[in-house]
Write a protein that holds these residues in place. Structure first.
Motif, PDB file in Angstrom:
ATOM      1  N   CYS A  42      66.343  41.132 -36.427  1.00  0.00           N
ATOM      2  CA  CYS A  42      65.367  42.249 -36.188  1.00  0.00           C
ATOM      3  C   CYS A  42      66.124  43.648 -36.437  1.00  0.00           C
ATOM      4  CB  CYS A  42      64.664  42.522 -34.904  1.00  0.00           C
ATOM      5  SG  CYS A  42      63.618  43.968 -34.715  1.00  0.00           S
ATOM      6  N   SER A  45      67.025  44.109 -40.041  1.00  0.00           N
ATOM      7  CA  SER A  45      65.919  44.774 -40.970  1.00  0.00           C
ATOM      8  C   SER A  45      65.446  45.905 -40.825  1.00  0.00           C
ATOM      9  CB  SER A  45      64.767  43.598 -40.394  1.00  0.00           C
ATOM     10  OG  SER A  45      63.560  43.885 -41.122  1.00  0.00           O
ATOM     11  N   GLN A  46      65.282  46.268 -39.441  1.00  0.00           N
ATOM     12  CA  GLN A  46      64.721  47.384 -39.250  1.00  0.00           C
ATOM     13  C   GLN A  46      65.715  48.855 -38.922  1.00  0.00           C
ATOM     14  OE1 GLN A  46      61.050  48.427 -38.014  1.00  0.00           O
ATOM     15  NE2 GLN A  46      61.075  46.799 -39.138  1.00  0.00           N
ATOM     16  N   GLN A  49      65.692  51.086 -42.110  1.00  0.00           N
ATOM     17  CA  GLN A  49      64.514  51.703 -42.234  1.00  0.00           C
ATOM     18  C   GLN A  49      64.435  52.858 -41.448  1.00  0.00           C
ATOM     19  OE1 GLN A  49      61.194  48.948 -42.009  1.00  0.00           O
ATOM     20  NE2 GLN A  49      62.203  47.638 -43.492  1.00  0.00           N
ATOM     21  N   ASP A  80      59.015  47.666 -35.715  1.00  0.00           N
ATOM     22  CA  ASP A  80      57.695  47.366 -36.332  1.00  0.00           C
ATOM     23  C   ASP A  80      57.374  45.978 -35.952  1.00  0.00           C
ATOM     24  OD1 ASP A  80      55.695  46.968 -37.767  1.00  0.00           O
ATOM     25  OD2 ASP A  80      56.782  47.171 -39.762  1.00  0.00           O
ATOM     26  N   ASP A  83      56.918  43.361 -38.647  1.00  0.00           N
ATOM     27  CA  ASP A  83      57.978  42.691 -39.338  1.00  0.00           C
ATOM     28  C   ASP A  83      58.249  41.462 -38.762  1.00  0.00           C
ATOM     29  OD1 ASP A  83      60.640  41.649 -40.223  1.00  0.00           O
ATOM     30  OD2 ASP A  83      61.379  43.844 -40.141  1.00  0.00           O
TER      31      ASP A  83
END
Length: 100
Positions: A42, A45-46, A49, A80, A83
């Protein structure tokens, strides 16, 4: 250049501690090992961003860093839930927070 500096500060003050706080919350809630591993996916991925947003919106970066530091914003609020890498982690941490 300033956005690189803001990104670095944000990563140091928010992303690093965010990872630690999520890990601690997950362990306290005795979440399954799969979800602990998923927290890494996670953040992979996040994280970029969040750093990109911080570089583009200095006000958001400052307020977010302060709110995380003083405990006004829970780390899970930055993730998110849409996601796929974060959905199960967000649900589990939200349930754990409700039970606390």
């Amino acid at each position: 250049m300033i956005s690189d500096f803001i990104s670095w500060i944000f990563a140091m003050l928010v992303i690093g501690p965010l990872q630690t706080q999520i890990q601690e919350q997950a362990e306290r809630a005795r979440l399954p090992v799969e979800i602990l591993h998923q927290s890494q996916n996670c953040l992979t991925s996040q994280g970029p961003q969040l750093i990109e947003r911080a570089a583009g919106d200095y006000g958001w970066a400052a307020v977010t860093a302060i709110n995380i530091a003083i405990g006004r914003t829970a780390p899970v609020e930055l993730l998110d839930s849409q996601d796929p890498q974060c959905a199960a982690l967000v649900r589990a941490l939200n349930r754990a927070g409700e039970d606390a």
